[in-house]
Scaffold this active site. Structure first.
Site, short mmCIF file in Angstrom:
data_model
loop_
_atom_site.label_atom_id
_atom_site.label_comp_id
_atom_site.label_asym_id
_atom_site.label_seq_id
_atom_site.Cartn_x
_atom_site.Cartn_y
_atom_site.Cartn_z
CE LYS A 136 -3.79 -2.22 2.26
NZ LYS A 136 -4.58 -2.76 3.60
CD GLN A 192 -3.79 -4.42 6.59
OE1 GLN A 192 -4.03 -3.61 5.82
NE2 GLN A 192 -4.27 -5.87 6.13
CG ASP A 208 -10.24 -0.31 4.85
OD1 ASP A 208 -10.07 -0.93 3.87
OD2 ASP A 208 -9.67 -0.31 5.88
#
Ligand code: GUN
Length: 299
Positions: A57, A101, A124
């Site tokens: 990422k 995460q 997200d």
């Protein structure tokens, strides 16, 4: 004798590179106005798979010209300390996207942590308010993996209106938002799962079949309607011939023999997820600055 049928292989790797190119071009335009989109990624603990994702990422964020902020915290980090970091990131104008995460270590309440992120920075799309906005067809930030699947389906079919879509899997991260997005594009949507009666017959009704169950090769060719589009979200590690291999939730060879189009594993949905994360960060940045959101990068 008729020629053997060959499904169109949907190349997610190439598609993701195209999306990143679009993002990069828009980031360059923003730079001319003195705006740099920023993505903060928070990793708690040392899960090896998570470390790989987070590194990828960070690399791709920088490659498209965005700012990457990585926060690596000790596995024993307290909930209060993590919440404090998220408060700082929420308040930081250089940060347009925040990703924590998952999975988090067991002593941390994931729902509480995710819902402490500013919904406008929740790239997200996991915050309860983004989930509610998606469910009611309002402007939101959409989970990256289903967004990537939607982009590939729109690219392949143009309009999805009126198509029968079957989503196998009911997770909050993929199955449920995928179903909402397909409904938003006027598909007739069925959500199937491990308890669905006669799963094969349900799947055979699908013009669009999305497999997101997390069970290696469970969707076989006999469950696919001839000519259907098959999107395989699964990434499963299996031991075969003494080697570790990646396979999807779809049995590729048998499904590809009947499908009209299919995504491979690896190289299908996987690469689209980070590309869509970058797209979401750009979207969040544009909205934060009251600028129009680039077309084709959102639901
Ligand atoms: N872990 C595995 N996939 C994801 C994802 O899409 N987002 C976050 N935050 N964690 C993950």
């Amino acid at each position: 004798m008729t020629a053997p049928h060959a499904a169109t292989v949907i190349d997610g790797k190439a598609f993701a590179a195209r999306v990143r190119g679009q993002v990069q071009a828009h980031v360059a335009q923003l730079a001319a106005q003195g705006i740099v989109p920023g993505l903060a990624v928070v990793l708690v603990g040392e899960d090896p798979a998570s470390q790989v994702y987070v590194r990828n990422k960070g690399t791709q964020t920088v490659e498209v010209g965005m700012a990457s902020f990585e926060h690596k915290l000790d596995a024993a980090t307290s909930e209060a300390d993590l919440l404090d970091l998220i408060r700082q990131l929420n308040a930081d104008p250089a940060v347009h996207g925040i990703l924590v995460q998952l999975p988090l270590p067991g002593h941390l309440n994931s729902d509480l942590i995710i819902n402490s992120i500013d919904p406008a920075k929740d790239v997200d799309g996991f915050h309860i308010s983004n989930v509610g906005l998606l469910g009611t067809g309002q402007k939101s930030l959409v989970p990256c993996t289903p967004l990537g699947c939607l982009m590939m389906l729109r690219d392949h079919h143009g309009s999805l209106a009126g198509m029968n879509a079957v989503v196998v899997g009911r997770s909050n991260i993929v199955g449920k938002p995928m179903a909402q997005l397909l409904l938003g594009d006027s598909c007739t949507v069925t959500i199937a799962h491990s308890r669905t009666r006669d799963l094969a017959a349900v799947c055979r009704g699908a013009d669009i079949l999305v497999a997101a169950v997390g069970r290696a090769e469970m969707i076989t060719g006999d469950m696919v309607r001839p000519g259907a589009t098959v999107i395989d979200v699964g990434i499963n590690r299996v031991e075969r011939d003494g080697r570790t291999r990646l396979v999807g939730d779809v049995h590729y060879a048998s499904a590809a023999a009947v499908a009209g189009a299919i995504t491979p594993v690896p190289g299908g949905v996987g690469p689209m997820t980070i590309a869509c994360l970058l797209a979401n960060t750009l979207t969040a940045c544009c909205r934060a600055h009251g600028l129009p959101v680039p077309e084709g990068l959102t639901a």
